[in-house]
Design an enzyme around this catalytic site. Sequence first.
Site, PDB file in Angstrom:
ATOM      1  N   ARG A 178     -14.965 -13.527   0.593  1.00 11.63           N
ATOM      2  CA  ARG A 178     -15.174 -12.437   1.492  1.00 11.63           C
ATOM      3  C   ARG A 178     -15.032 -11.062   1.104  1.00 11.63           C
ATOM      4  NH1 ARG A 178     -11.331 -10.647   4.773  1.00 11.63           N
ATOM      5  NH2 ARG A 178     -12.013  -9.693   6.773  1.00 11.63           N
ATOM      6  N   ASP A 231      14.241   2.299  10.859  1.00 11.13           N
ATOM      7  CA  ASP A 231      13.486   1.477  11.863  1.00 11.13           C
ATOM      8  C   ASP A 231      12.577   2.226  12.805  1.00 11.13           C
ATOM      9  OD1 ASP A 231      12.495  -0.397  13.619  1.00 11.13           O
ATOM     10  OD2 ASP A 231      14.187  -1.485  13.656  1.00 11.13           O
ATOM     11  N   LEU A 232      11.405   1.872  12.858  1.00 15.69           N
ATOM     12  CA  LEU A 232      10.376   2.552  13.690  1.00 15.69           C
ATOM     13  C   LEU A 232      10.894   2.691  15.024  1.00 15.69           C
ATOM     14  CD1 LEU A 232       7.009   1.213  12.270  1.00 15.69           C
ATOM     15  CD2 LEU A 232       7.959   3.549  12.057  1.00 15.69           C
ATOM     16  N   TYR A 259      -1.910  -9.466  16.055  1.00 11.93           N
ATOM     17  CA  TYR A 259      -1.965  -8.224  15.154  1.00 11.93           C
ATOM     18  C   TYR A 259      -3.093  -7.306  15.418  1.00 11.93           C
ATOM     19  CZ  TYR A 259      -2.753  -5.854  10.658  1.00 11.93           C
ATOM     20  OH  TYR A 259      -3.306  -5.043   9.751  1.00 11.93           O
ATOM     21  N   GLY A 289       3.179   1.783   8.355  1.00  9.66           N
ATOM     22  CA  GLY A 289       4.580   0.925   8.896  1.00  9.66           C
ATOM     23  C   GLY A 289       4.038  -0.022   9.850  1.00  9.66           C
ATOM     24  N   SER A 308       2.018  -6.391   9.390  1.00  4.67           N
ATOM     25  CA  SER A 308       0.843  -6.163   8.756  1.00  4.67           C
ATOM     26  C   SER A 308       0.030  -7.502   8.594  1.00  4.67           C
ATOM     27  CB  SER A 308       1.060  -5.653   7.322  1.00  4.67           C
ATOM     28  OG  SER A 308       1.853  -6.587   6.502  1.00  4.67           O
ATOM     29  N   LEU A 365       0.806  -1.054   0.023  1.00  5.24           N
ATOM     30  CA  LEU A 365       0.006   0.010  -0.234  1.00  5.24           C
ATOM     31  C   LEU A 365       0.755   1.320  -0.199  1.00  5.24           C
ATOM     32  CD1 LEU A 365      -2.967  -0.966   2.504  1.00  5.24           C
ATOM     33  CD2 LEU A 365      -2.731  -1.356  -0.043  1.00  5.24           C
TER      34      LEU A 365
END
Length: 339
Positions: free
Chosen positions: A181, A55-56, A143, A76, A79, A18
Site C-alpha cells: 500500500r 499535556d495538551l 482517529y 501532538g 496518532s 515524526l
Amino acid sequence: MPAAPDKPVLLTGASGNLGRVLARELTALGWTLRLTDLAPFPDPLPERASFTRMDLADGVGLLRLAEGCGAILHFGGISVEQPFGTVLGPNIQGLYHVYEAARREGARVIFASSNHSIGFHERPQGNAAKLDVDCAFRPDGFYGLSKAYGELMGRTYWDKHGVENVNFRIGSCFPEPTEARMLATWLSFADLVRLCEAAVTAPRSGHCVIWACSNNPASFWGRDHRDRIGWQPRGQCGSVPRQGRPHHLGQPGDRALPGRRLHRDRLFPRQALGGGCLRSRLSRAPRQRARSCSARPGGKRRCCPGRAPPSPGCPAAAPRCWRPCRSAPTRMRASPAPS
C-alpha cells in the site's frame, strides 16, 4: 533553501517518531524550536531547542509556551485508532488550545492531519480519477474523525480569525516503504522536512490542505494546494522489497504481504463496530489470538479453521494465520458435553 524563520517555532508531539525527526533536522537548518510533549524527549536535546514536558490539556501552559512564536507545528495527540474517549481530549480539546495560542500570537498552524480523514473512499482503479483535496470527508474511525475535525477547525479559524493554517494529509511516513500500500501513500522523511520548511516560510498560505506523500507513481491522490507554499516532493516509491523481489501495488484479489492486510477496494479495511463503524484493532486482537489455535489430545495444536500457520508450528499467542489451510476442517468441533 528557505532561510530559517525569524521567530521560534513551537513543535508539539516532539517525542513521537515524526517529532524527533523534525527536531533533529530543523535545528540542523538553524531553526529555533520549542519542543513539547507529554512524554520525555528520548534523544539528546539539539542545539537551538528547548523542551517542556506538557499535556495538551493545559491550555494556559500552551499559551505561555507559544509566546513569541511565529508558527506551531502541531504533531501532538493520539496518532492511532483508539476509543472515542481516548481520542477526545488530546485530538479535540488539545487542538482547540493550539488554535487559541496561534490566534493570540498571530502564528501559523501546521496541522498533521491524516488520510484516515477520507479513508472510506474507494481506491481509484485503472483510469479512474484520483481523489482531490476537496473530496468529502469519509473518516474510517474515531482517529480519522478527529483529523477531519482538525481540518474543519482550521477552516473556521481562518474564516473567522484570519489564522493561517496548512493541513498535511499524511499518508505513510516511514524511513522506507514496507508494504504494498505504501507504493501509493509513502512520504519520505526528507520530503516531510521540506514540506514543513515550505509551510512555515511561505509568504502566505491561507487555509490549505496538502496530500503529504512523496512523488509516487501509484498515488491515490490528485490535486491539492501545494502550489500556495511552493512545495514539490522529490522522493519516489516504485517498489517494496519482498524476499529480494520488488512488490507492486496490489489489485483486487492480490495477496497481502506477510503479516499485512491489503484491502481490495478501499483505502483502509472496513471493520465492524456496532452500527458499522471501525472497531479498534486493539480490541480485536485478543479475540483473534484466542481463536488462533486449539489444543488437541497429546499436546499437539490445530490451526484455526480454514487457516494454516505462517511458520512451522502455530503457538497459541500468535496472530490469526493468513493462508488457507487445505487439511484443516471447515468448522471447529464442539467440546464434548460434561458427563
